[in-house]
Design a protein around this motif. Structure first.
Motif, PDB file in Angstrom:
ATOM      1  N   MET A   1       0.844  -1.194   0.000  1.00 48.20           N
ATOM      2  CA  MET A   1       0.000   0.000   0.000  1.00 48.20           C
ATOM      3  C   MET A   1       0.880   1.246   0.000  1.00 48.20           C
ATOM      4  N   ALA A   2       0.737   2.073  -1.029  1.00 50.76           N
ATOM      5  CA  ALA A   2       1.579   3.263  -1.159  1.00 50.76           C
ATOM      6  C   ALA A   2       1.098   4.371  -0.233  1.00 50.76           C
ATOM      7  N   LYS A   3       2.030   5.204   0.171  1.00 50.63           N
ATOM      8  CA  LYS A   3       1.716   6.385   0.984  1.00 50.63           C
ATOM      9  C   LYS A   3       1.661   7.590   0.051  1.00 50.63           C
ATOM     10  N   VAL A   4       0.515   8.262   0.050  1.00 51.13           N
ATOM     11  CA  VAL A   4       0.252   9.322  -0.924  1.00 51.13           C
ATOM     12  C   VAL A   4      -0.066  10.629  -0.204  1.00 51.13           C
ATOM     13  N   LEU A   5       0.587  11.704  -0.620  1.00 51.84           N
ATOM     14  CA  LEU A   5       0.257  13.046  -0.140  1.00 51.84           C
ATOM     15  C   LEU A   5      -0.411  13.815  -1.263  1.00 51.84           C
ATOM     16  N   ILE A   6      -1.556  14.404  -0.962  1.00 52.24           N
ATOM     17  CA  ILE A   6      -2.238  15.277  -1.924  1.00 52.24           C
ATOM     18  C   ILE A   6      -2.368  16.650  -1.266  1.00 52.24           C
TER      19      ILE A   6
ATOM     20  N   ASN B   1       6.544  11.024   7.272  1.00 58.47           N
ATOM     21  CA  ASN B   1       5.721  10.064   6.528  1.00 58.47           C
ATOM     22  C   ASN B   1       6.441   9.342   5.393  1.00 58.47           C
ATOM     23  N   LYS B   2       7.524   9.937   4.857  1.00 60.83           N
ATOM     24  CA  LYS B   2       8.243   9.298   3.754  1.00 60.83           C
ATOM     25  C   LYS B   2       7.266   8.853   2.656  1.00 60.83           C
ATOM     26  N   PHE B   3       6.600   9.813   2.058  1.00 64.77           N
ATOM     27  CA  PHE B   3       5.570   9.514   1.051  1.00 64.77           C
ATOM     28  C   PHE B   3       6.176   8.876  -0.199  1.00 64.77           C
ATOM     29  N   ASP B   4       5.404   7.990  -0.790  1.00 62.30           N
ATOM     30  CA  ASP B   4       5.789   7.412  -2.085  1.00 62.30           C
ATOM     31  C   ASP B   4       5.429   8.362  -3.221  1.00 62.30           C
TER      32      ASP B   4
ATOM     33  N   LYS C   1       8.716   8.120  -4.945  1.00 63.17           N
ATOM     34  CA  LYS C   1       8.612   7.451  -6.242  1.00 63.17           C
ATOM     35  C   LYS C   1       8.212   8.433  -7.344  1.00 63.17           C
ATOM     36  N   ARG C   2       7.437   9.478  -6.955  1.00 62.92           N
ATOM     37  CA  ARG C   2       7.014  10.462  -7.958  1.00 62.92           C
ATOM     38  C   ARG C   2       6.496  11.720  -7.265  1.00 62.92           C
ATOM     39  N   PHE C   3       6.958  12.857  -7.766  1.00 59.24           N
ATOM     40  CA  PHE C   3       6.422  14.158  -7.373  1.00 59.24           C
ATOM     41  C   PHE C   3       5.755  14.742  -8.605  1.00 59.24           C
ATOM     42  N   LEU C   4       4.442  14.955  -8.534  1.00 60.14           N
ATOM     43  CA  LEU C   4       3.691  15.456  -9.682  1.00 60.14           C
ATOM     44  C   LEU C   4       3.147  16.845  -9.366  1.00 60.14           C
TER      45      LEU C   4
END
Length: 309
Positions: A1-6, A66-69, A113-116
């Motif tokens: 399960m990825a950790k996602v920041l919005i 949090n070390k977001f993915d 893994k990605r910054f969008l």
């Protein structure tokens, strides 16, 4: 399960993205609710922080802890008109907060893994290149467009210079459920929708011949997820439908769907308004994306949602 920041995740596009991702990911949302609404995310399981992304100390602690993915950076003062009135304040949100986040990730070698970053078709301005390709000339005409263009360049160049997994997108005219019609800076379709439902006059700047590339929010969310998870290059993508529709034609279609005649007050064009807008989405299609919401279908879905509120 990825950790996602919005960031901006209680807003229109951010909340739709959160709903799409929540079943398979751990979602954290930062939003100061200046344009977003808490009710947009109350029905899903997310960590929510009502906070300003310009509070760099808070953002640094959040990122370290949090070390977001995946980071989807949607937080913005998303108003051209507001940026003209408050250029410095909007600059702090639309550019400085983005650069600070990128720099913190770089310096602290956070394993994302990605910054969008979400930019805007406003960067193209009124130049004659048509339709707008990612390689078209740009002509940012307002502080909003200037900041969006600078921030997307920082995002992409942090990828090239420092090997960070970054990518940027340029939204065209997004519409759909959870768009906030109460802000004076809302997208035109949300304002039209509110005027129709409440039998209020709609102010149309110009004669309605100005064209836009309207894209349904469901297509936007699918494109964001595909770009962030299935591509590697630090580059920029147009996110749009690839069509071009005069605003007056959109109004007539919407009147047909809703069964309501819109009361239009015509006024002169505003400074900085763009007369023609259409995206070339060849690059987006090149990664396997195809829009699945024609304008009439999207408008019907939006009206079904809003008319029941």
């Amino acid at each position: 399960m990825a950790k996602v920041l919005i960031t901006g995740g209680a807003g229109f596009i951010g909340s739709n993205l959160a709903h799409a991702l929540v079943d398979n990911n751990e979602i954290t949302i930062v939003d100061d609710l200046s344009m977003g609404k808490k009710k947009n995310i109350e029905d899903i399981d997310v960590k929510f922080y009502e906070h300003d992304v310009c509070d760099h100390e808070f953002m640094h602690q959040l990122l370290s802890k949090n070390k977001f993915d995946y980071i989807y950076y949607l937080a913005a003062v998303s108003s051209v008109a507001d940026s003209v009135v408050r250029p410095l304040e909007t600059h702090q949100v639309n550019q400085e907060s983005v650069l600070d986040t990128l720099e913190y990730i770089r310096v602290n070698k956070l394993p994302i893994k990605r910054f969008l970053f979400t930019s805007s078709a406003a960067v193209y301005g009124n130049l004659p290149d048509f339709p707008k390709k990612e390689t078209s000339h740009v002509q940012p005409l307002t502080p909003y467009a200037i900041d969006k263009y600078a921030s997307e360049r920082f995002t992409i160049d942090y990828g090239h210079l420092y090997d960070l997994p970054t990518v940027a997108v340029r939204f065209f005219n997004v519409y759909g459920p959870r768009q906030n019609p109460d802000s004076p800076y809302s997208g035109v379709l949300s304002i039209i929708t509110k005027c129709m439902k409440n039998n209020k006059p709609f102010i149309l700047y110009g004669d309605g011949s100005q064209t836009r590339d309207f894209v349904y929010v469901g297509d936007v969310v699918n494109a964001l997820i595909k770009i962030s998870t299935e591509t590697k290059e630090s580059t920029v993508y147009n996110i749009a439908d690839g069509g071009e529709t005069p605003l007056i034609d959109v109004i007539h279609t919407y009147e047909d769907i809703s069964g309501i005649k819109l009361n239009i007050n015509y006024k002169e064009n505003r400074n900085g308004d763009i007369t023609k807008s259409k995206a070339d989405i060849t690059k987006l299609k090149g990664i396997g994306f195809e829009p699945s919401w024609p304008l009439r279908s999207g408008l019907k879905k939006y009206w079904d949602y809003y008319s029941k509120l």
